[in-house]
Design a protein around this motif. Structure first.
Motif: not given
Length: 830
Positions: A695-718
């Motif tokens: 729901g947040i807008n990082f349009a135009d200059k606010l978001g020229r690059v998006v980096i996603c680090v790793g895969l956010p798997y849920p806590n499998i021990q939960s």
């Protein structure tokens, strides 16, 4: 049936993908299908939904009115009857249109609203005599059906039918023959955006084949919390208490001066005139929920109840989807779903929304407070509590004691989470004979929650009045409110079959929490799908699509379920998606749980961010798997290595901002935006599934690059996660078994379903995060997926179609990646 307008009355010149979207949606409604539509943000999804659905609605209305002549034609009598019906409908519609146009003309001339207004006098103080329970009759207990039971699944209702047959009640007389579009989104703010788009559309009349335009009849519906204007009710913080207080003020026999002064009388001609004026003013123009509440205040008329008078005349109903998902909420609002078209926007997290709506959590302190309030009430009114009231309140207190005991016992252990059965919660002394469905029925009919909370409110007022006047201290709430409503929800959950959900005891940040988690969302959505004409789920990131058929629509015939993933309106050259398996030094990026704490890899990630900052203008956003991991990474980056830390080196290129659980998002985004606009550049550290990922807008200059680090798997021990995936595994195994598959194959398919669900849940969160950047046709951005797993076909297949088209796998050498980045941004800067 083909659309009457090939552009679907779109207010602008639609793009090809918008036309394709509208054509598919139109046919999906016409064929009475279930459709899942993915269209990226910035592609005009809302307008496409509105134009396609309303074009079909008006076309269908004309078809119903003028009919399709059967082979052999109509005889003269049928033709005469049809013509008479058509003429009568046309005259009725014209009268309504003329009246509404008159209202619109007055508003344009700024002459103000002209409608009857009644002066009212209200006393918002709680009186002690209002809080005494009425005698509770056992025949009412046997023959009445609690509204809470209406939110239960079909399996629970079938069980209750055996235990206690419910007496059917007649619905309010309403004209429900007209087909309607019921549009839902998560919040009223999102619905307000939809209403603004709805105002742009002009459509041909549904009762004329001349092309004459007719204004869209629309109504926004909400709960008492959104629409109540009576201070006796809206000042209560508990939704349940508000509902019960409202109903209390309408009881037969209550004195006129105690009744709600804003509720219209069903017999007063003056009030009927006021309601009619309210209805006309409400539908004369397209209004959102705040407009309707304001209209009610101006007219001194309850907008919650008066708005129902307009439903029969409307074509489009908007409401938040929690109100759609619960049958008792739909019935309270007077919303009928049978043969209507349901459109749910922002549906990417619908399954979790269903689970959240029907899940319950209650801290130990709230259970103890609920017990304290009940005991205090009993002590105050002990001489007036008789018969069934005394019996049932004693049972509720026993259940509370049993739940408190279970939590306290769990608190003595060392486990962070524990799963338990409903039978364990009611295993205390004397509780094994308690029937929860009768208690729920009693609480609903007796208005117990309003009585108890009203007494607590009265005590609170008395305590506040005793504060010294000279202190000028701010009035504050002395204790939490709504605790008995929370417990009532737990009682409802106790009635659900064990296969549908599970109880857990969690060790929260400050205290123990008793939680019921719904495992099977489709059992509570099936009724909507089976009764509606068509159901449309739409969102910017609905991928991966596999879960929808398994988790929400397994009962839908395959030929009736359609899925579509549409492209973006931007040029493909404006998007770069790059899986990143290695860093500049050749270190592999493997952010699996076993390797994610590697300092060598974390520092290599810092090197990637630093080098990208050098090439990338304006703003960058980096998403991490969790708040804890973000804290770990920044702590290592701030560690001094040589002359300066990695954090310091990065900050020489861009000012760094960081999301955390306590941060004010508006303030954080304002500072970030100011840094970008000033030319300083900015780098935002955020969390997948956090406040900035949806729901947040990082349009135009606010978001020229998006980096996603790793895969956010849920806590499998939960314990909750284990329960969910075990449920999925069990369901897939049973399905395979029913198809006659060998035992070994059934187990393989069940295990595959478990992994598929984990992958889909993870990638849906990733897709939602990386979709923050590309927001309109002329936008451009690069997306870096930092983990070697992103380079695998299994994970890339779960990206949205428009992103998959822009993936550049190529060489993993950093030199190639860096040159790619530099070329991408050459000539693109504004």
């Amino acid at each position: 049936m083909e659309p009457s307008n090939h552009k679907f009355h779109h207010p602008y010149e639609p793009y090809d993908i918008q036309l394709e979207f509208m054509q598919k949606l139109y046919q999906c409604i016409e064929q009475k299908h279930v459709g899942i539509f993915e269209s990226p943000t910035g592609t005009g999804k809302s307008l496409s939904l509105i134009c396609a659905a309303l074009t079909w609605l008006r076309d269908d209305e004309r078809r119903s009115l003028f009919g399709e002549v059967k082979e052999g034609g109509l005889d003269w009598l049928e033709q005469a009857e049809l013509k008479a019906q058509q003429q009568q409908l046309l005259e009725t519609r014209k009268e309504l249109e003329d009246k509404l146009q008159s209202i619109r003309d007055k508003n344009v001339r700024k002459q103000g609203h002209e409608y009857p207004i009644k002066k009212v006098k209200t006393d918002d103080q709680i009186q002690e005599h209002d809080l005494v329970l009425d005698d509770y009759e056992s025949d009412r207990e046997r023959n009445s059906k609690s509204k809470d039971e209406a939110s239960l699944s079909s399996a629970t209702l079938a069980l209750l039918e055996k235990l206690q047959p419910a007496k059917s009640t007649s619905d309010e007389d309403q004209d429900q023959s007209r087909t309607r579009i019921i549009f839902c989104s998560r919040t009223h703010s999102q619905l307000t955006q939809f209403v603004n788009e709805l105002r742009k559309v002009r459509l041909s009349s549904g009762v004329s084949d001349t092309g004459e335009q007719e204004v869209i009849k629309h109504i926004s519906l909400g709960s008492r919390k959104n629409l109540c204007i009576n201070p006796k009710v809206y000042r209560l913080t508990s939704t349940t208490a508000m509902n019960e207080r409202c109903l209390e003020l309408q009881k037969p026999g209550i004195s006129q001066d105690q009744k709600c002064a804003f509720l219209p009388s069903k017999v007063s001609s003056e009030d009927k005139e006021r309601v009619e004026a309210f209805k006309d003013n409400m539908i004369a123009q397209i209004q959102d929920i705040e407009d309707i509440a304001m209209l009610g205040k101006k007219m001194k008329l309850c907008p919650y109840y008066a708005s129902r008078s307009a439903i029969a005349a409307t074509e489009v109903i908007t409401l938040p989807y929690p109100l759609l998902l619960q049958r008792n909420a739909r019935e309270a609002l007077g919303v009928e779903i049978t043969d209507n078209v349901i459109i749910i926007d922002e549906a990417h997290n619908l399954t979790s929304a269903i689970a959240d709506t029907l899940s319950v959590s209650m801290p130990l302190s709230h259970l103890e407070l609920a017990q304290k309030q009940l005991l205090g009430y009993c002590q105050k009114f002990k001489n007036k509590l008789k018969g069934k009231n005394r019996v049932y309140i004693a049972q509720i207190i026993k259940l509370l004691k049993s739940c408190i005991s279970q939590l306290q016992q769990a608190g003595n252990g060392k486990t962070v989470e524990a799963s338990l059965l409903a039978s364990q919660l009611i295993a205390g002394t004397g509780t094994d004979q308690i029937q929860p469905h009768k208690l729920v029925n009693y609480i609903q009919l007796s208005k117990l929650i309003f009585k108890i909370e009203g007494y607590a409110e009265l005590l609170d007022q008395q305590a506040q009045s005793r504060l010294p006047a000279s202190t000028n201290c701010a009035r504050k709430q002395l204790q939490p409110k709504g605790v008995l409503a929370e417990f009532q929800s737990l009682l409802v959950a106790l009635m659900n079959p064990a296969s549908e959900g599970r109880f857990f005891i969690n060790r929260g940040e400050q205290e123990l929490i008793l939680k019921y988690t719904l495992l099977d969302p489709q059992a509570h959505f099936e009724e909507i799908v089976k009764e509606a004409r068509a159901v449309i789920l739409a969102g910017g990131t609905m991928s991966p699509m596999g879960d929808w058929s398994e988790q929400l629509f397994s009962y839908v015939e395959p030929q009736r379920l359609e899925t579509y993933s549409f492209g973006h309106i931007i040029d493909k050259a404006n998007v770069l998606v790059r899986p990143l398996s290695q860093g500049p030094s050749g270190v592999d990026f493997d952010f699996t749980f076993a390797n994610r704490r590697s300092e060598t890899m974390i520092l290599e990630l810092a090197s990637v961010v630093e080098k990208l900052c050098f090439h990338v203008p304006d703003g960058m956003v980096v998403f991490f798997p969790s708040y804890d991991y973000l804290a770990l990474i920044t702590s290592l980056w701030k560690r001094q290595t040589g002359n300066e830390s990695a954090f310091t080196r990065i900050s020489t290129f861009k000012q760094i901002f960081q999301e955390n659980k306590e941060v004010n998002v508006d303030d954080l985004l304002r500072e970030y935006s100011n840094s970008v606009i000033s030319g300083r550049g900015a780098l935002m550290f955020a969390v997948v599934g956090g406040k900035l990922s949806e729901g947040i807008n990082f349009a135009d200059k606010l978001g020229r690059v998006v980096i996603c680090v790793g895969l956010p798997y849920p806590n499998i021990q939960s314990a909750e996660w284990k329960a969910k995936v075990e449920y999925i595994e069990r369901m897939r195994y049973a399905k395979s078994k029913s198809e006659g598959m060998p035992e070994a194959d059934c187990k393989i398919r069940a295990q595959a379903a478990r992994r598929e669900y984990a992958d889909n849940t993870t990638m849906r969160a990733v897709n939602q995060s990386i979709g923050r950047a590309i927001r309109h046709k002329n936008d451009y951005a690069a997306i870096y997926l930092v983990d070697k797993r992103y380079a695998t076909p299994r994970i890339q297949a779960k990206l949205p179609a428009w992103l998959k088209e822009s993936v550049r796998s190529g060489s993993s050498l950093w030199k190639v990646v860096e040159e790619d980045c530099a070329r991408f941004f050459e000539g693109k800067q504004n």
